[in-house]
Design a protein around this motif. Structure first.
Motif: not given
Length: 466
Positions: A189-192, A145-149, A169-173, A122-125
């Motif tokens: 998802h690695s993207e600057n 889970f997934k973190w969409y940068m 937010w990512g830190d809390a995730f 699951l992607g968390l938003l």
């Protein structure tokens, strides 16, 4: 003793035990015996003489339900997966709604339609989603889970949620995942996005760089999404995970760039434990042969990137191969130019054959390594092992019988997906399954799907001990 199913006289490929000739028997869902060739008998027997018997392939990275309903995709795309020897998929999806409120609907759509097994990621938003992690893990059996940068700034406008997905937010995730009592996996998802948005059109950040009416070819994607923007993002977020002792469970999805793969190798040398995944389109295609059909983020890159990725698959830096599969029609996919075309394309059915053809047959990797990156290592990364990804007594009887010498031309008809095109259409590929067995039942044989719709089951994690 007579078993329910016996695959006889084949060459078993097992990363744990090597390659050897054997009979493999199944009773019910599980492997009952691995024994000397010709020593077992079964109610149903498949003669695998001259063929190789592999653990069922696992595609950990699909997007069923993204362009059509999950009910439709579960049926057609699992049928297609069987053609390519896939017995399990991991499906990523993200919704702004409460997962507590909507997941019953998704489980129902899946249970009635999948031909093979599956697990959800699951992607968390939002912060609300982070608060739901204990429920998702404990009650739903979902631990990935997934973190969409790429959604870092656009989540409020795109999804209607209450926060931008910045590093706080990512830190809390990450901290919420690290606090779970069972192992979890964080796809990244690695993207600057600051870099990629400045180099191409981004409607959410009001950035426009192309003149109206100018045709943009595939190079426009490669220029907008440079490899170093992927590498930097993976390293930065991986470092954040490492600060919380979570890099063991940090999973970098769809690595496309040789720079990223080399960076990951250096991080491994320094003691980091990030898991890397690449996709078959980065291994089998180069940007100079891509067009509107191949729009995907991150994009396919150069021949040099491709060869570096293969080297990093071979040396163990990259542990898993997936596809980023989604089903769409050509009339919906093809836009005015390449960036205007719909992102994503179908790939699951070609995953294992392409790894065998472009990897094993071209001497880039061994057959044992091909099995690791398409089954065993993937099962370990998503806490499915040894239930999946292994051929040994007591594990799920997921088997792919492969004719390494069989060459087929890729066509939509061959692949049996709902999609009416393939990014590999017309390509000659050597190494195809003749049979796919899902938990002890033959689901595909000699070009025909013979399995039962709805037989596939959700794999609750953590896996219960027998």
């Amino acid at each position: 003793m007579t078993h329910d199913l016996v695959v006889s006289n084949g060459t078993v490929v097992s990363p744990e035990q090597g390659t050897f000739d054997a009979d493999v028997a199944a009773d019910g869902d599980a492997i009952a015996a691995v024994a000397t060739p010709g020593s077992l008998s079964g109610e149903r027997e498949i003669d695998a003489s001259g063929k190789h018997v592999l653990p069922g392939a696992i595609d950990p990275h699909t997007h069923h339900g993204i362009y059509r309903g999950l009910e439709a995709d579960a049926e057609t795309e699992s049928r297609s997966g069987l053609v390519g020897g896939v017995t399990t998929i991991g499906n990523y999806f993200r919704r702004p709604d409460s997962y507590r409120e909507i997941m019953d609907e998704y489980f129902a759509a899946a249970e009635d339609n999948y031909y093979h097994d599956y697990f959800f990621s699951l992607g968390l938003l939002s912060y609300d989603h982070i608060e739901e992690i204990p429920y998702i893990v404990d009650e739903l059996g979902i631990t990935s889970f997934k973190w969409y940068m790429n959604y870092k700034y656009v989540a409020p406008e795109k999804f209607g949620v209450d926060c931008e997905m910045r590093d706080d937010w990512g830190d809390a995730f990450i901290q919420a995942l690290a606090e779970q009592e069972v192992s979890t996996t964080l796809g990244h998802h690695s993207e600057n996005v600051e870099i990629t948005s400045a180099r191409g059109d981004n409607p959410y950040l009001d950035v426009e760089t192309d003149e109206e009416g100018e045709y943009r070819d595939y190079d426009a994607l490669v220029e907008q999404f440079p490899g170093y923007a992927e590498a930097q993002s993976m390293t930065a977020s991986g470092s954040l995970a490492r600060q919380h002792g979570y890099d063991d469970d940090f999973y970098a999805v769809h690595i496309s760039s040789g720079q990223t793969a080399d960076e990951l190798a250096m991080l491994h040398d320094a003691g980091w434990n990030i898991t890397g995944e690449t996709c078959t389109h980065y291994l089998a295609l180069t940007s100079d042969e891509c067009d509107e059909r191949h729009n995907v983020n991150p994009p396919v890159r150069s021949k040099e990137d491709q060869e570096t990725l293969w080297e990093r698959v071979a040396d163990g830096t990259i542990s898993c191969i997936g596809t980023d599969h989604c089903a769409n029609l050509a009339e919906d996919k093809i836009g005015e130019d390449v960036p205007d075309s719909l992102p994503g394309f179908p790939s699951t059915a070609t995953m294992l054959p392409l790894v065998l053809s472009a990897g094993v047959h071209e001497d880039r990797i061994s057959l044992e390594r091909a099995v690791e990156v398409t089954a065993t290592d993937t099962a370990k990364a998503f806490d499915l092992y040894p239930k999946k990804g292994s051929i040994r007594t007591g594990t799920d009887a997921d088997l792919t019988i492969v004719d390494l010498d069989e060459t087929k031309t890729v066509t939509p008809e061959l692949l049996q997906s709902a999609a009416d095109y393939s990014p590999y259409e017309g390509r000659e590929v050597t190494g195809w399954p003749t049979h796919t067995v899902v938990r002890g039942e033959v689901a595909y044989e000699n070009g025909e799907v013979v399995g039962e719709q709805g037989r596939g089951t959700h794999i609750d994690r953590p896996i219960a001990a027998d």
